[in-house]
Design an enzyme around this catalytic site. Structure first.
Site, mmCIF file in Angstrom:
data_model
loop_
_atom_site.group_PDB
_atom_site.id
_atom_site.type_symbol
_atom_site.label_atom_id
_atom_site.label_comp_id
_atom_site.label_asym_id
_atom_site.label_seq_id
_atom_site.Cartn_x
_atom_site.Cartn_y
_atom_site.Cartn_z
ATOM 1 N N ASP A 43 0.880 -1.276 -0.020
ATOM 2 C CA ASP A 43 0.010 0.068 0.209
ATOM 3 C C ASP A 43 0.909 1.187 -0.077
ATOM 4 O OD1 ASP A 43 1.020 0.004 2.589
ATOM 5 O OD2 ASP A 43 -0.863 0.063 3.670
ATOM 6 N N GLU A 45 3.231 2.280 2.089
ATOM 7 C CA GLU A 45 3.838 2.555 3.406
ATOM 8 C C GLU A 45 5.104 2.159 3.300
ATOM 9 O OE1 GLU A 45 1.678 0.741 6.492
ATOM 10 O OE2 GLU A 45 -0.069 1.984 6.053
ATOM 11 N N ASP A 177 16.780 39.138 -7.796
ATOM 12 C CA ASP A 177 15.571 39.928 -7.237
ATOM 13 C C ASP A 177 16.086 40.692 -6.159
ATOM 14 O OD1 ASP A 177 15.481 38.269 -5.411
ATOM 15 O OD2 ASP A 177 13.820 37.039 -6.279
ATOM 16 N N LYS A 200 12.269 42.778 -10.124
ATOM 17 C CA LYS A 200 11.437 41.835 -10.370
ATOM 18 C C LYS A 200 9.944 42.494 -9.777
ATOM 19 C CE LYS A 200 10.759 38.088 -8.067
ATOM 20 N NZ LYS A 200 10.740 36.818 -7.323
ATOM 21 N N ARG A 202 6.075 41.339 -9.369
ATOM 22 C CA ARG A 202 5.210 40.230 -9.250
ATOM 23 C C ARG A 202 3.751 40.595 -9.951
ATOM 24 N NH1 ARG A 202 5.058 34.973 -8.188
ATOM 25 N NH2 ARG A 202 7.178 35.192 -7.150
#
EC number: 2.7.6.1
Length: 332
Positions: A43, A45, A177, A200, A202
């Site tokens: 499974d 794990e 940046d 830079k 955003r």
């Protein structure tokens, strides 16, 4: 002191995240890599079994929590639990790359501080000490309630840049940046040249726009862009494009961690970059190996730190010029 007598002998083990790096560390230290069986149940794990006696030993576990981050993190926690129950003298988690490091503060409402959560998990799982390389944010050291030794790969990367033979009068270190200025300044101290910063902005959660350069002009110069990691490569490639637009004759990219996720390889492959230098803190799979990527090993750096921790010596001495490892270590 560790290294004397029958107990407290150095033992290095590796998870499955970056076994080649662990083998390189063990080779530098001239010790065998510890014997541990790792697998998965049907499974998925994680299954762990330590195949040798570690009672009273000084154990170091090498496991960057890189992609797939959750799998490698869970494997690290289970390995730590297995060792905690095997009664070593000390367990040090060696994290060449620390996943979830970018979620290091609550900068908006109803978000987690995942870097702190991971620190709690590693401590609770059984680590007595952490050895990390170029954490994305230095304050993560304070998230641990156990000792943290923080290494920097700047000298190894700077040595490579110096080997390129770039004339000092033509060298510009470019921060991609404003947030990376301190890292760029530290790098410039090691390679020389002048400093510049790519502006830079955003525009959205996934889009950024580079525009102007702040600092030394790059026209006709050789530009070296330095950062701690390359993730999706948006910031790095934006800085590359700005440097080229301003007349740079050569552009080199350097980073400690080559995360290289999402569109990173496509972006880097299409950008006009002379060379990309990253370390082996994260393994580079065949599908991500571009012709202009150069991998720099940090095995010696980490091995020297392990040796100093094992011998209860100062790790900060590593950041001074010193000869390679020559002292013997008790590993029998």
């Amino acid at each position: 002191m560790f290294g004397n007598g029958n107990n407290h002998k150095l033992k290095i083990f590796s998870g499955r995240a970056n076994r080649p790096l662990a083998e390189g560390i063990a080779k530098v230290l001239a010790v065998p890599l510890g014997n541990m069986t790792l697998g998965d149940f049907p499974d998925r794990e994680t299954s762990v079994r330590i195949e040798e006696d570690v009672r009273g030993r000084d154990v170091f576990i090498v496991q960057p929590t890189s992609t797939p981050v959750n799998d490698h993190l869970m494997e690290l926690l289970i390995i730590l639990d297995a060792f905690k129950r095997a009664s070593p003298a000390r367990i040090t988690a060696v994290l060449p790359y620390y996943g979830y490091a970018r979620q290091d503060r609550k900068d908006k409402g109803r978000v987690p501080i995942s870097a702190k959560l991971v620190a709690n998990l590693i401590t609770k799982a059984g680590a007595d000490r952490v050895l990390a390389l170029d954490l994305h944010a230095a304050q993560i050291q304070g998230f641990f309630d156990i000792p943290v030794d923080h290494l920097y790969a700047v000298k190894e990367i700077a040595k490579h840049v110096r080997s390129l033979g770039i004339d000092q009068s033509e060298l510009i270190v470019l921060s991609p940046d404003e947030g990376s200025i301190k890292k760029a300044l530290d790098f410039q101290k090691n390679v020389g040249g002048k400093i510049s910063v790519a502006d830079k902005r955003r525009t959205s959660a996934t889009e950024i726009k580079h525009g102007h350069l702040i600092g030394a002009p790059v026209d006709g110069k050789s530009v070296v862009i330095y950062d701690d990691m390359i993730s999706t490569a948006g910031t790095i490639v934006g800085a590359v494009n700005v440097a080229r637009q301003h007349g740079a004759k050569a552009v080199y990219v350097c980073a400690t961690h080559g995360v290289l996720c999402g569109p990173a390889i496509e972006r880097l492959g299409s950008a006009k970059i002379d060379q990309i230098a990253i370390t082996d803190s994260i393994p580079l799979p065949p599908e991500k190996q571009l012709p202009n990527i150069k991998v720099i090993s940090v095995a010696s750096l980490i091995a020297n730190a392990i040796q100093r921790i094992h011998g209860n010596e100062s790790v900060s001495e590593l950041f001074k010029d010193e000869p390679p490892i020559t002292r013997e270590i008790n590993t029998k």
